[in-house]
Design a protein around this motif. Sequence first.
Motif, PDB file in Angstrom:
ATOM      1  N   ILE A  12     -56.355 -44.234 -46.955  1.00 27.80           N
ATOM      2  CA  ILE A  12     -55.235 -44.330 -46.004  1.00 27.80           C
ATOM      3  C   ILE A  12     -55.592 -45.290 -44.868  1.00 27.80           C
ATOM      4  O   ILE A  12     -55.456 -44.976 -43.693  1.00 27.80           O
ATOM      5  CB  ILE A  12     -54.761 -42.943 -45.468  1.00 27.80           C
ATOM      6  N   LYS A  13     -56.033 -46.480 -45.289  1.00 31.65           N
ATOM      7  CA  LYS A  13     -56.580 -47.441 -44.329  1.00 31.65           C
ATOM      8  C   LYS A  13     -55.507 -48.074 -43.453  1.00 31.65           C
ATOM      9  O   LYS A  13     -55.815 -48.600 -42.394  1.00 31.65           O
ATOM     10  CB  LYS A  13     -57.347 -48.535 -45.072  1.00 31.65           C
ATOM     11  N   ALA A  14     -54.269 -48.050 -43.927  1.00 31.09           N
ATOM     12  CA  ALA A  14     -53.195 -48.629 -43.126  1.00 31.09           C
ATOM     13  C   ALA A  14     -52.741 -47.657 -42.034  1.00 31.09           C
ATOM     14  O   ALA A  14     -51.949 -48.016 -41.166  1.00 31.09           O
ATOM     15  CB  ALA A  14     -52.018 -49.007 -44.019  1.00 31.09           C
ATOM     16  N   SER A  15     -53.247 -46.443 -42.098  1.00 35.00           N
ATOM     17  CA  SER A  15     -52.931 -45.467 -41.049  1.00 35.00           C
ATOM     18  C   SER A  15     -54.049 -45.491 -40.016  1.00 35.00           C
ATOM     19  O   SER A  15     -55.219 -45.291 -40.349  1.00 35.00           O
ATOM     20  CB  SER A  15     -52.828 -44.071 -41.689  1.00 35.00           C
ATOM     21  N   ALA A  16     -53.686 -45.751 -38.761  1.00 35.11           N
ATOM     22  CA  ALA A  16     -54.695 -45.854 -37.709  1.00 35.11           C
ATOM     23  C   ALA A  16     -55.126 -44.458 -37.262  1.00 35.11           C
ATOM     24  O   ALA A  16     -54.302 -43.641 -36.879  1.00 35.11           O
ATOM     25  CB  ALA A  16     -54.142 -46.635 -36.531  1.00 35.11           C
ATOM     26  N   THR A  17     -56.418 -44.202 -37.330  1.00 33.11           N
ATOM     27  CA  THR A  17     -56.986 -42.925 -36.888  1.00 33.11           C
ATOM     28  C   THR A  17     -57.775 -43.212 -35.615  1.00 33.11           C
ATOM     29  O   THR A  17     -58.837 -43.819 -35.663  1.00 33.11           O
ATOM     30  CB  THR A  17     -57.908 -42.357 -37.977  1.00 33.11           C
ATOM     31  N   ALA A  18     -57.232 -42.748 -34.501  1.00 31.16           N
ATOM     32  CA  ALA A  18     -57.755 -43.219 -33.224  1.00 31.16           C
ATOM     33  C   ALA A  18     -58.691 -42.231 -32.549  1.00 31.16           C
ATOM     34  O   ALA A  18     -58.553 -41.010 -32.682  1.00 31.16           O
ATOM     35  CB  ALA A  18     -56.597 -43.522 -32.278  1.00 31.16           C
ATOM     36  N   VAL A  19     -59.650 -42.794 -31.820  1.00 30.60           N
ATOM     37  CA  VAL A  19     -60.374 -42.048 -30.799  1.00 30.60           C
ATOM     38  C   VAL A  19     -59.609 -42.294 -29.504  1.00 30.60           C
ATOM     39  O   VAL A  19     -59.391 -43.453 -29.131  1.00 30.60           O
ATOM     40  CB  VAL A  19     -61.817 -42.575 -30.645  1.00 30.60           C
ATOM     41  N   LEU A  20     -59.176 -41.235 -28.829  1.00 30.50           N
ATOM     42  CA  LEU A  20     -58.418 -41.409 -27.589  1.00 30.50           C
ATOM     43  C   LEU A  20     -59.223 -40.878 -26.403  1.00 30.50           C
ATOM     44  O   LEU A  20     -59.679 -39.731 -26.419  1.00 30.50           O
ATOM     45  CB  LEU A  20     -57.067 -40.692 -27.670  1.00 30.50           C
ATOM     46  N   ASN A  21     -59.383 -41.714 -25.422  1.00 29.50           N
ATOM     47  CA  ASN A  21     -60.069 -41.294 -24.210  1.00 29.50           C
ATOM     48  C   ASN A  21     -59.042 -41.048 -23.112  1.00 29.50           C
ATOM     49  O   ASN A  21     -58.342 -41.974 -22.682  1.00 29.50           O
ATOM     50  CB  ASN A  21     -61.053 -42.370 -23.766  1.00 29.50           C
ATOM     51  N   PHE A  22     -58.965 -39.809 -22.670  1.00 31.38           N
ATOM     52  CA  PHE A  22     -58.056 -39.455 -21.578  1.00 31.38           C
ATOM     53  C   PHE A  22     -58.878 -39.467 -20.293  1.00 31.38           C
ATOM     54  O   PHE A  22     -59.832 -38.700 -20.163  1.00 31.38           O
ATOM     55  CB  PHE A  22     -57.448 -38.075 -21.812  1.00 31.38           C
ATOM     56  N   ASP A  23     -58.501 -40.339 -19.389  1.00 32.73           N
ATOM     57  CA  ASP A  23     -59.308 -40.531 -18.186  1.00 32.73           C
ATOM     58  C   ASP A  23     -58.438 -40.225 -16.969  1.00 32.73           C
ATOM     59  O   ASP A  23     -57.915 -41.122 -16.308  1.00 32.73           O
ATOM     60  CB  ASP A  23     -59.803 -41.990 -18.184  1.00 32.73           C
ATOM     61  N   GLY A  24     -58.259 -38.936 -16.718  1.00 30.34           N
ATOM     62  CA  GLY A  24     -57.371 -38.526 -15.643  1.00 30.34           C
ATOM     63  C   GLY A  24     -55.930 -38.941 -15.920  1.00 30.34           C
ATOM     64  O   GLY A  24     -55.175 -39.273 -14.994  1.00 30.34           O
TER      65      GLY A  24
END
Lengths: 607, 607
Positions: free
Chosen positions: A260-272
Amino acid sequence: MPAYKAPLRDIRFLMNEVFDYSAHYKTLSNGENADPDTIDMILEGAADYCENVLSPLNQTGDDEGCHFENGEVRTPKGYKEAYDQFVQGGWQGLSYPEEFGGQGLPMSLNLIKSEMMGTANWAFTMYPGLSMGCMNTIMQFGTDDQKNTYMPHLVAGTWSGTMCLTEPQCGTDLGQVKTKAEPQADGTYKISGTKIFISAGEHDLTENIIHIVLARLPDAPAGTRGISLFIVPKFIPTQDGGVGERNTVACGSIEHKMGIKASATAVLNFDGATGYLIGEINKGLHAMFTFMNTARIGTAVQGIAHAELSYQGALPYAKERMSMRALSGKKDPDKVADAIIHHADVRRMLLTQKAIAEGGRAMIYHAAQLADKMADALIIGDQAKFEEYDDKLGFYTPILKGFLTELGLEAASHGMQVFGGHGYIKEWGMEQILRDARIATLYEGTTGVQALDLIGRKVLLSSKGKVVRDYTAEILKFCGRHARNKYLRRFAWDLTKLCAQWNTLTVRIMLAARKDRDIVSSASVDYLMFSGYVMLAYFWAQQAVIASEKLEAGDGKETPEFYKAKIKVADFYFERLLPRTQGHAEAMVNPSRTLMSLQSEHFSFDY
Amino acid sequence: MPAYKAPLRDIRFLMNEVFDYSAHYKTLSNGENADPDTIDMILEGAADYCENVLSPLNQTGDDEGCHFENGEVRTPKGYKEAYDQFVQGGWQGLSYPEEFGGQGLPMSLNLIKSEMMGTANWAFTMYPGLSMGCMNTIMQFGTDDQKNTYMPHLVAGTWSGTMCLTEPQCGTDLGQVKTKAEPQADGTYKISGTKIFISAGEHDLTENIIHIVLARLPDAPAGTRGISLFIVPKFIPTQDGGVGERNTVACGSIEHKMGIKASATAVLNFDGATGYLIGEINKGLHAMFTFMNTARIGTAVQGIAHAELSYQGALPYAKERMSMRALSGKKDPDKVADAIIHHADVRRMLLTQKAIAEGGRAMIYHAAQLADKMADALIIGDQAKFEEYDDKLGFYTPILKGFLTELGLEAASHGMQVFGGHGYIKEWGMEQILRDARIATLYEGTTGVQALDLIGRKVLLSSKGKVVRDYTAEILKFCGRHARNKYLRRFAWDLTKLCAQWNTLTVRIMLAARKDRDIVSSASVDYLMFSGYVMLAYFWAQQAVIASEKLEAGDGKETPEFYKAKIKVADFYFERLLPRTQGHAEAMVNPSRTLMSLQSEHFSFDY
């Protein structure tokens, strides 16, 4: 890569002949919209979009993958255009309320559309798919203001949504969530933490991305009782419904995955990042689980999607590829060899795929009716009804998700196997199907998690086996009702025995668990698979009964072979796949000791 | 990617304690070379090379893959240096005759070395691996001149070899081979045609590549009786043993594959290339099949290689990853959650991997002794003995290759599953193992081909079931011999029943096949899997018996836990995996009708 062709004949067989969707829709408060013409238009329209827009992007999307640069994600070539067409077609709003711009149709139509889309291109389908969890959460727990701010954009598809649960240290065990939510004077919260494995967490398809985030207030109790839910938009919505200031949530990277390489699997950084509480404080996990069943059935669809697509690839190859002669004599005497479809073992693989794809589809389409009723209870505000259907669906869900995704993997692997060495070569596209399928038993709760949910929560804890007693009673009633059907006669005995065995196994494990707590886990996956095979048998029996009735009534004059094929595949299923139940039954009843007594440090003496 | 650690304790357990390799080597004409010190040196040396040179290149090789440009193939970074070290270490010549520069050691040591190398880096190991087929063919069928020209270089590893069988239109069905060989006045041949899927067909590791090519003379009979074998060197050897003129065989492209990406799979175009007949005209296929068993056992190793590597990856993760609490109470009370190795279902997966890796290794190490005896018969020129052992190995081969590679896939998939969602992410390396493993059931004869070879050729045609009667008699004798062993007692009854069932199933299918020819194919894979599970049970019983004897004798004072673990895993195998036999037994006895009666055109009504 096999070009996807929507299996409309089979879909209509299920909707019109097996499950009488037309009658079912009449029982729903929003069912009048789903008249036969509308349904036809949706099926044909979805088929057209899937076959001509999504399917051609499936292999190219895998080749190209998503690209990450400076916090932004570029989806593969053609994905943005395909998504725009999806928005223009109004596909996202199919089953969402008209007040938010949707078409207010029953949930099942959405699921059927998703099945087609997912089979044509699973990776693409995840972008709009993740929005659903977000929309369901806002619809159910959002304030009117929140609904009005987000729903119209989400329903239109011009904004998309995510569900941000997983963190590096925890996936299944959400009690370990660390992301923090600091209350602000203005009633908003500052969200800080790292979320991983966020599907559609960042991409270039929509103007805005609305994250639903699990986080903890400073004074929250430890564990699962201290988790609250927040809406964290990528861009803060403006008063007039546009996109405003960029929020401090950033995509740190995207994962390199098996498929499923066309699906972006993200690391999300929430910074305040600015977040808005949704629902009650510390009740976030409960809210999250409200639509768990629906989400998991959406993932169960992946099992049949990849079984179907792999079958669509393997079938023509098996008809064309010439190799050796059939054991019972030449089948293509004028050719240098027989087409491999004439070899019994190749047929075994093809029929296994077909039995999984079509049988699994029947299971899903039945569950979709329950999902309709559940959603309808919400619409009319009948909490008791909602819970009744949620419970019912809650029994099906782990079986559908756990069992069908495992079988989907098997089917995808058979599809490669039919191709011999060519199955391993990328250009044929068969190996991509297996790579894409492999995620299905991992996300939305692994097979082990589903299995424990089934036997631990649904069967033993909440019902002491009653759900199985009720369900098998339904199967037995069905057998009784069709006792004179000549095709069912053979199946009825197998089904009856298996129903008894299912109950016996349940009781045995329930009793054993009094002294051997771990048996619930040690038996769980075998129990799940046993349950799945019996359930699938019931759905094949149902299809065979309808097919035989149609044949006898002469209804299928134009396509009697369709009905005959249904009966033959049911035969195949009962003779060839159902016997696997016995291995599972024998394995699960053993005490957990054999699994538990080896100390962790003695699992290896070499490393 | 898990760093490979050679399982030397387990290897030594099998060599010294279970199969008494020391006594076995004394029976071989070249066995005196294989003294305990030499064996130790080889094991330690191979482990060192595999752990420190090959293992670190496994994941980088997958990332980078092979590159094709202007007819040339560049292997991934570090592969040439690793190969040079392989040559310098004299590893290629381990089991090849001293007269050609080898070390003349028994074949089994080569297989054990290959297991370590293949586990550390399967893709790399294919380069020297393919040379073996070439060397065996030249040794057995080449003229003295051919042997002297090619063997020293191949044994040294400075040249490598290939086997060129497959063409675009045929793989299994070699009767369809079209490649032509035109006789020339000087006794050579001009070879023309296209060969595909040629592993190590082109690369930058050696000075020369020696292709063994299946081709047809102009007047050759159609089908398999018209195929001859040719040596086609990439560079024509010069009189003084160097490389001369470039031959007209060119690499047209390399395949993009699901896995084993560091192994170049070439399309080779032979354009009037100079070839030298090897062996008799039109007897090429027969010659090719002489070493089929050995080659296929080499591939069977892949099953245990990937089971082992995946286990080595999953085990430490299961000990470190904290999630939820064990059902029987906290196991890591000071931690936020229990390590997942305390969950019964995670243990089920780990123990399944371990049972496959170690049990499969025992099967292979036993077969390796037969391969030794077969090779020894060749050395001493005893054709009758050669055939006796070849027959014996011929019964094991399809089971080892077919069954162990299927189980290797399962084990590799469990390894991913233990990691949850992380298993799907490339950087962990667990998904590569599954991708690499997936080829094993496809090449060197698919599982279906192995299954038909087993039941059709080995069991029914050549022996009317006698091989099974003999083999089960051996198992029963073993059970009788150890009837008083307290661990075996439980297993003995299961084994006895299964032996009876194996014979009954054989007879049932044999009788059914008189009227139902296709049943041989329709039953084949279930029969193969049934046979494999029973055979694996026998090898686990053998290991448990030895382990219990050691414990009772107090031999294992330093590591009693090693022996206890063997007994526990045997327990696990008998309770948890062996029951699968019953599903296979029930499925296979059904008539083939259910598979055969659906006409090809009725497999789908939608596409």
